[in-house]
Scaffold this motif. Sequence first.
Motif, PDB file in Angstrom:
ATOM      1  N   ALA A 173       0.804  -1.215   0.000  1.00 29.36           N
ATOM      2  CA  ALA A 173       0.000   0.000   0.000  1.00 29.36           C
ATOM      3  C   ALA A 173       0.841   1.270   0.000  1.00 29.36           C
ATOM      4  CB  ALA A 173      -0.920   0.003   1.219  1.00 29.36           C
ATOM      5  N   GLY A 174       2.161   1.117   0.038  1.00 26.98           N
ATOM      6  CA  GLY A 174       3.023   2.292   0.046  1.00 26.98           C
ATOM      7  C   GLY A 174       3.081   3.004   1.371  1.00 26.98           C
ATOM      8  N   LEU A 175       2.683   2.321   2.447  1.00 22.07           N
ATOM      9  CA  LEU A 175       2.761   2.915   3.780  1.00 22.07           C
ATOM     10  C   LEU A 175       4.158   2.766   4.370  1.00 22.07           C
ATOM     11  CD1 LEU A 175      -0.611   1.543   5.191  1.00 22.07           C
ATOM     12  CD2 LEU A 175      -0.148   3.860   4.354  1.00 22.07           C
ATOM     13  N   ASP A 176       4.964   1.895   3.776  1.00 24.72           N
ATOM     14  CA  ASP A 176       6.337   1.648   4.194  1.00 24.72           C
ATOM     15  C   ASP A 176       7.149   1.351   2.940  1.00 24.72           C
ATOM     16  OD1 ASP A 176       8.543   1.344   5.787  1.00 24.72           O
ATOM     17  OD2 ASP A 176       7.862  -0.501   6.770  1.00 24.72           O
ATOM     18  N   THR A 177       8.464   1.389   3.041  1.00 20.79           N
ATOM     19  CA  THR A 177       9.320   1.123   1.891  1.00 20.79           C
ATOM     20  C   THR A 177      10.188  -0.107   2.149  1.00 20.79           C
ATOM     21  OG1 THR A 177      10.985   2.651   2.759  1.00 20.79           O
ATOM     22  CG2 THR A 177       9.405   3.540   1.181  1.00 20.79           C
ATOM     23  N   PRO A 178      10.425  -0.921   1.124  1.00 27.16           N
ATOM     24  CA  PRO A 178      11.227  -2.140   1.299  1.00 27.16           C
ATOM     25  C   PRO A 178      12.720  -1.839   1.309  1.00 27.16           C
ATOM     26  CG  PRO A 178      10.544  -1.950  -0.979  1.00 27.16           C
ATOM     27  CD  PRO A 178       9.899  -0.801  -0.256  1.00 27.16           C
ATOM     28  N   ASP A 179      13.506  -2.778   1.808  1.00 24.53           N
ATOM     29  CA  ASP A 179      14.959  -2.661   1.712  1.00 24.53           C
ATOM     30  C   ASP A 179      15.404  -2.881   0.271  1.00 24.53           C
ATOM     31  OD1 ASP A 179      14.967  -2.351   4.454  1.00 24.53           O
ATOM     32  OD2 ASP A 179      15.416  -4.450   4.858  1.00 24.53           O
ATOM     33  N   SER A 180      14.744  -3.785  -0.404  1.00 26.47           N
ATOM     34  CA  SER A 180      15.020  -4.043  -1.820  1.00 26.47           C
ATOM     35  C   SER A 180      13.791  -4.667  -2.455  1.00 26.47           C
ATOM     36  CB  SER A 180      16.234  -4.972  -1.987  1.00 26.47           C
ATOM     37  OG  SER A 180      16.001  -6.221  -1.362  1.00 26.47           O
ATOM     38  N   GLY A 181      13.773  -4.697  -3.781  1.00 30.26           N
ATOM     39  CA  GLY A 181      12.612  -5.173  -4.502  1.00 30.26           C
ATOM     40  C   GLY A 181      11.699  -4.037  -4.895  1.00 30.26           C
ATOM     41  N   THR A 182      10.670  -4.355  -5.667  1.00 34.06           N
ATOM     42  CA  THR A 182       9.775  -3.322  -6.173  1.00 34.06           C
ATOM     43  C   THR A 182       8.312  -3.677  -5.938  1.00 34.06           C
ATOM     44  OG1 THR A 182       9.712  -4.327  -8.380  1.00 34.06           O
ATOM     45  CG2 THR A 182      11.394  -2.649  -7.983  1.00 34.06           C
ATOM     46  N   VAL A 183       7.516  -2.627  -5.817  1.00 35.98           N
ATOM     47  CA  VAL A 183       6.063  -2.750  -5.731  1.00 35.98           C
ATOM     48  C   VAL A 183       5.452  -1.790  -6.742  1.00 35.98           C
ATOM     49  CG1 VAL A 183       4.002  -2.496  -4.303  1.00 35.98           C
ATOM     50  CG2 VAL A 183       6.124  -3.329  -3.276  1.00 35.98           C
ATOM     51  N   GLU A 184       4.618  -2.308  -7.625  1.00 34.62           N
ATOM     52  CA  GLU A 184       3.873  -1.467  -8.562  1.00 34.62           C
ATOM     53  C   GLU A 184       2.387  -1.563  -8.235  1.00 34.62           C
ATOM     54  OE1 GLU A 184       4.626  -2.460 -12.597  1.00 34.62           O
ATOM     55  OE2 GLU A 184       6.767  -1.948 -12.515  1.00 34.62           O
ATOM     56  N   VAL A 185       1.754  -0.412  -8.068  1.00 33.90           N
ATOM     57  CA  VAL A 185       0.320  -0.334  -7.786  1.00 33.90           C
ATOM     58  C   VAL A 185      -0.321   0.557  -8.842  1.00 33.90           C
ATOM     59  CG1 VAL A 185      -1.464   0.343  -6.130  1.00 33.90           C
ATOM     60  CG2 VAL A 185       0.677  -0.639  -5.306  1.00 33.90           C
ATOM     61  N   CYS A 186      -1.344   0.033  -9.481  1.00 38.81           N
ATOM     62  CA  CYS A 186      -2.045   0.788 -10.520  1.00 38.81           C
ATOM     63  C   CYS A 186      -1.077   1.329 -11.568  1.00 38.81           C
ATOM     64  CB  CYS A 186      -2.845   1.933  -9.907  1.00 38.81           C
ATOM     65  SG  CYS A 186      -4.082   1.424  -8.689  1.00 38.81           S
ATOM     66  N   GLY A 187      -0.086   0.501 -11.909  1.00 40.57           N
ATOM     67  CA  GLY A 187       0.859   0.857 -12.953  1.00 40.57           C
ATOM     68  C   GLY A 187       1.976   1.791 -12.540  1.00 40.57           C
ATOM     69  N   GLN A 188       2.062   2.125 -11.264  1.00 36.09           N
ATOM     70  CA  GLN A 188       3.097   3.041 -10.799  1.00 36.09           C
ATOM     71  C   GLN A 188       4.055   2.333  -9.837  1.00 36.09           C
ATOM     72  OE1 GLN A 188       2.230   7.184 -10.047  1.00 36.09           O
ATOM     73  NE2 GLN A 188       0.042   6.833 -10.396  1.00 36.09           N
ATOM     74  N   ASP A 189       5.328   2.521 -10.080  1.00 36.74           N
ATOM     75  CA  ASP A 189       6.370   1.970  -9.221  1.00 36.74           C
ATOM     76  C   ASP A 189       6.464   2.835  -7.970  1.00 36.74           C
ATOM     77  OD1 ASP A 189       8.636   1.060  -7.959  1.00 36.74           O
ATOM     78  OD2 ASP A 189       9.985   1.349  -9.668  1.00 36.74           O
ATOM     79  N   LEU A 190       6.079   2.274  -6.828  1.00 37.04           N
ATOM     80  CA  LEU A 190       6.054   3.081  -5.598  1.00 37.04           C
ATOM     81  C   LEU A 190       7.433   3.600  -5.236  1.00 37.04           C
ATOM     82  CD1 LEU A 190       3.603   1.049  -3.311  1.00 37.04           C
ATOM     83  CD2 LEU A 190       3.106   2.946  -4.868  1.00 37.04           C
ATOM     84  N   GLY A 191       8.481   2.847  -5.575  1.00 36.22           N
ATOM     85  CA  GLY A 191       9.831   3.276  -5.239  1.00 36.22           C
ATOM     86  C   GLY A 191      10.284   4.510  -5.986  1.00 36.22           C
ATOM     87  N   SER A 192       9.625   4.832  -7.103  1.00 35.77           N
ATOM     88  CA  SER A 192       9.998   6.011  -7.887  1.00 35.77           C
ATOM     89  C   SER A 192       9.215   7.253  -7.488  1.00 35.77           C
ATOM     90  CB  SER A 192       9.778   5.735  -9.382  1.00 35.77           C
ATOM     91  OG  SER A 192       8.388   5.633  -9.675  1.00 35.77           O
ATOM     92  N   LEU A 193       8.269   7.085  -6.545  1.00 31.44           N
ATOM     93  CA  LEU A 193       7.422   8.199  -6.138  1.00 31.44           C
ATOM     94  C   LEU A 193       7.921   8.833  -4.843  1.00 31.44           C
ATOM     95  CD1 LEU A 193       3.881   6.608  -6.689  1.00 31.44           C
ATOM     96  CD2 LEU A 193       5.265   7.891  -8.332  1.00 31.44           C
ATOM     97  N   THR A 194       7.680  10.127  -4.692  1.00 26.44           N
ATOM     98  CA  THR A 194       7.955  10.794  -3.428  1.00 26.44           C
ATOM     99  C   THR A 194       6.875  10.406  -2.418  1.00 26.44           C
ATOM    100  OG1 THR A 194       6.607  12.736  -3.946  1.00 26.44           O
ATOM    101  CG2 THR A 194       8.931  12.758  -4.675  1.00 26.44           C
ATOM    102  N   GLU A 195       7.095  10.738  -1.169  1.00 22.41           N
ATOM    103  CA  GLU A 195       6.099  10.432  -0.139  1.00 22.41           C
ATOM    104  C   GLU A 195       4.765  11.105  -0.457  1.00 22.41           C
ATOM    105  OE1 GLU A 195       5.535  10.831   4.712  1.00 22.41           O
ATOM    106  OE2 GLU A 195       7.552  10.898   3.837  1.00 22.41           O
TER     107      GLU A 195
END
Length: 229
Positions: A55-77
């Motif tokens: 859900a993007g409430l926390d960030t991983p140490d490694s790996g990726t999460v995409e929600v609705c076509g958006q890479d959460l790691g590339s987004l600002t808070e």
Amino acid sequence: MSKILNVDRLRKSYSSGGNDLTVLEGISFAVPSGTTFAIVGPSGSGKTTLLGLCAGLDTPDSGTVEVCGQDLGSLTEDQRAALRNEKVGFIFQNFQLLPTLTALENVSVPLELQGFRGAGETARTLLQKVGLADRTHHYPSQLSGGEQQRVALARAFANRPEILFADEPTGNLDGHTGQRVVDLLFDLNQEAGTTLVIVTHDMELARRCDRILRLQGGRMLEPEEPSKP
């Protein structure tokens, strides 16, 4: 069918007593749009941590999460928060209703803050659907646990989310009340065509979903196991 949630090689650890404690390791799965997906496992298996990462409430140490076509790691808070406001819904075990607002206000105020037109009417309609048309002006303290969770259901669907995350939605309810909440959850979800991701220890609830992800010790046992014919 498009994938609304993609998780790839996710890892998460926390520092505890000067040591790193690995909570999740090598988690990969995908959830097709419009389906239902359960995450199950014993206490401490990493279920809620995984849900928070998805859900993007926390960030991983490694790996990726995409929600609705958006890479959460590339987004600002702020961008992650905007994505949640626009496309994501939440249901929590402890309801998380604002105690100073009525049932109607708990559902309508978040919509009003987003500039949603007809927020009050939308809230009334949803509260009617969950059987609380006569409780709209009651405060959380005046509602039973089951009624509070039904208000939370109405709130979760109010912004018409593309994906809904539910963390132990029946955890604080007795069996009969929990069953009613689950029935409403699946009915509303089917009507809205929302993707539903549930963390639960209740295997009966999990088996109502299209897929089950089993966690143990932070690792997957049976990724996306079909649970229905």
